[in-house]
Write an enzyme that holds these catalytic residues in place. Structure first.
Site, PDB file in Angstrom:
ATOM      1  CE  LYS A   1      -4.202  -1.699   2.035  1.00 21.20           C
ATOM      2  NZ  LYS A   1      -5.930  -1.510   3.058  1.00 21.20           N
TER       3      LYS A   1
ATOM      4  CE  LYS B   1      -8.805  -7.371  -1.798  1.00 20.58           C
ATOM      5  NZ  LYS B   1      -9.867  -6.985  -0.349  1.00 20.58           N
TER       6      LYS B   1
ATOM      7  CE  LYS C   1     -15.455  -2.231   1.973  1.00 20.18           C
ATOM      8  NZ  LYS C   1     -14.603  -2.159   2.627  1.00 20.18           N
TER       9      LYS C   1
HETATM   10  P1  ATP Z   1     -10.147  -1.461   0.476  1.00 17.41           P
HETATM   11  O1  ATP Z   1      -9.784  -1.939  -0.215  1.00 17.41           O
HETATM   12  O2  ATP Z   1     -10.653  -0.348   1.305  1.00 17.41           O
HETATM   13  O3  ATP Z   1      -8.913  -2.602   1.665  1.00 17.41           O
HETATM   14  P2  ATP Z   1     -12.085  -4.531   0.819  1.00 17.41           P
HETATM   15  O4  ATP Z   1     -13.046  -4.343  -0.700  1.00 17.41           O
HETATM   16  O5  ATP Z   1     -10.593  -4.796   0.954  1.00 17.41           O
HETATM   17  O6  ATP Z   1     -12.011  -2.265   1.187  1.00 17.41           O
HETATM   18  P3  ATP Z   1     -11.847  -4.476   3.321  1.00 17.41           P
HETATM   19  O7  ATP Z   1     -13.668  -3.520   4.261  1.00 17.41           O
HETATM   20  O8  ATP Z   1     -10.829  -4.582   3.540  1.00 17.41           O
HETATM   21  O9  ATP Z   1     -12.929  -4.485   2.280  1.00 17.41           O
HETATM   22  O10 ATP Z   1     -12.886  -6.413   4.084  1.00 17.41           O
HETATM   23  C1  ATP Z   1     -14.090  -6.424   3.852  1.00 17.41           C
HETATM   24  C2  ATP Z   1     -13.903  -8.214   4.331  1.00 17.41           C
HETATM   25  O11 ATP Z   1     -13.861  -8.304   2.716  1.00 17.41           O
HETATM   26  C3  ATP Z   1     -12.528  -9.057   4.754  1.00 17.41           C
HETATM   27  O12 ATP Z   1     -13.293  -9.721   5.525  1.00 17.41           O
HETATM   28  C4  ATP Z   1     -11.916  -8.987   3.242  1.00 17.41           C
HETATM   29  O13 ATP Z   1     -11.316 -10.329   3.315  1.00 17.41           O
HETATM   30  C5  ATP Z   1     -13.468  -9.346   1.914  1.00 17.41           C
HETATM   31  N1  ATP Z   1     -13.057  -9.256   1.004  1.00 17.41           N
HETATM   32  C6  ATP Z   1     -12.407  -7.626   0.279  1.00 17.41           C
HETATM   33  N2  ATP Z   1     -12.399  -7.931  -0.440  1.00 17.41           N
HETATM   34  C7  ATP Z   1     -13.383  -9.302  -1.346  1.00 17.41           C
HETATM   35  C8  ATP Z   1     -12.504 -10.134  -2.454  1.00 17.41           C
HETATM   36  N3  ATP Z   1     -12.837  -9.749  -3.467  1.00 17.41           N
HETATM   37  N4  ATP Z   1     -13.516 -11.712  -2.082  1.00 17.41           N
HETATM   38  C9  ATP Z   1     -13.706 -12.334  -1.150  1.00 17.41           C
HETATM   39  N5  ATP Z   1     -13.345 -11.367   0.363  1.00 17.41           N
HETATM   40  C10 ATP Z   1     -13.336  -9.520   0.093  1.00 17.41           C
HETATM   41 MG    MG Z   2      -9.097  -4.893   2.263  1.00 12.24          MG
END
Ligand code: ATP
Ligand code: MG
Length: 332
Positions: free
Chosen positions: A112, A195, A198
């Protein structure tokens, strides 16, 4: 019942399909089998630069979505991290038993910060795994559901817990990773090798639960697939179509094999069309329920206040123990 803790960041206006299929769906199930603590981790959402108004909205939208997706405040403890000051307090103590080199080895930080550049990399981003350790240890969690990307942070949490316990006397349960079988990892629709995220996915690569269903349907239809024709599940050679199959199976509670049989001899277009309909049916009621919770902010805030109180009852005991063991005197 084993205790479990998990959190989600309020870093977007909507959760995406990966958040639901990879995390929240399991949280809902674990309400029945675990003593579950779930939080909207707003303290974590300010490590990369943020807008205060957006954060305020997103924190409520996140909580409303969690409720709409099936978290029941009667069956779990749902709260906002900043409502429980013990998170930040414990984090400080833990940061004083974390080696600088140890923290520097966190791969997520390296990734990051490399992306953000030196001038936009904050100390908060560097120490956030320690705050995450505090999140877990405060609740004496036995288990933490973790995806691959969080494995190293859980290792750090375990190391810190063991270190504190042996140096200052037992204060924390050592948490273990809770690997949920059938947990779907959802990939980006435009780049199925990364993956869905967000913060990192392009608008067309991500399916947001609260987005206009017709727009999401379009994104499914324009998802990147390979040049072949056959519908096969092959993550290496056909990551795009495999991702669509994973989503389809997860949303309909069917197996990949059943789908392969159904689509035998048919084209990608058929699969995409059917999946986009499944998706639209899936998101509509979620959107309605989310809106319902957001329409009554006072009620939503009240649910969160009750959750925070339940969380604090546990967190304050752990913090008191920590302060005592570490040698702080209590106020007279
Ligand atoms: P950011 O990009 O802000 O880190 P994020 O999409 O990774 O956002 P988080 O809030 O960090 O979301 O994670 C929330 C939950 O969603 C965690 O348990 C993470 O493992 C799960 N998660 C996030 N992206 C995925 C994905 N593509 N597939 C499965 N699980 C996911
Ligand atoms: Mg995340």
């Amino acid at each position: 019942r084993p205790r479990v803790l998990s959190g989600i960041q309020p870093t977007a206006d909507s959760f995406h399909l990966g958040n639901y299929l990879g995390a929240v769906r399991n949280w809902v199930a674990m309400q029945e089998t675990h003593d579950a603590f779930y939080c909207v981790v707003d303290l974590h959402a300010i490590t990369m630069g943020h807008d205060p108004i957006a954060l305020r909205n997103r924190t409520r939208i996140s909580a409303a979505q969690l409720l709409a997706l099936g978290l029941d405040p009667e069956r779990c403890t749902l709260f906002v991290q900043s409502h429980v000051p013990e998170h930040a307090q414990l984090s400080w103590v833990l940061s004083c038993i974390t080696g600088f080199g140890e923290a520097s080895r966190m791969v997520q930080f390296k990734d990051k910060s490399a992306k953000a550049g030196q001038d936009s990399t904050t100390v908060g981003l560097f120490t956030y795994p320690i705050l995450q350790a505090a999140d877990i240890l405060l609740y004496q969690a036995d288990q933490v559901p973790v995806g691959e990307d969080q494995r190293q942070h859980l290792e750090l949490t375990r190391d810190l817990a063991q270190r504190f316990n042996s140096r200052f006397g037992p204060a924390y349960t050592i948490p273990s990773a809770y690997i949920v079988k059938d947990t779907a990892k959802i990939t980006d629709l435009q780049d199925p090798t990364i993956k869905m995220s967000k913060s990192a996915s392009s608008p067309n690569g991500i399916i947001e639960l609260l987005d206009d269903p017709a727009r999401s349907a379009k994104k499914i239809k324009s998802a990147v697939t390979d040049t072949g024709r056959e519908i096969l599940y092959d993550e290496v050679n056909k990551p795009g179509i495999s991702n669509l199959l994973t989503i389809y199976a997860a949303l309909t509670m069917r197996t990949i094999d059943e789908l392969l049989e159904q689509y035998d001899g048919r084209g990608y277009g058929d699969l995409k069309k059917d999946l986009s309909e499944v998706l639209m049916e899936f998101v509509r009621p979620i959107q309605e329920r989310t809106k319902g919770y957001l329409d009554d902010k006072a009620q939503l805030d009240k649910i969160l206040a009750v959750g925070a109180e339940k969380a604090r009852a546990v967190a304050s005991v752990t913090l008191a123990k920590t302060y005592k063991n570490v040698g702080f005197i209590s106020p007279a």
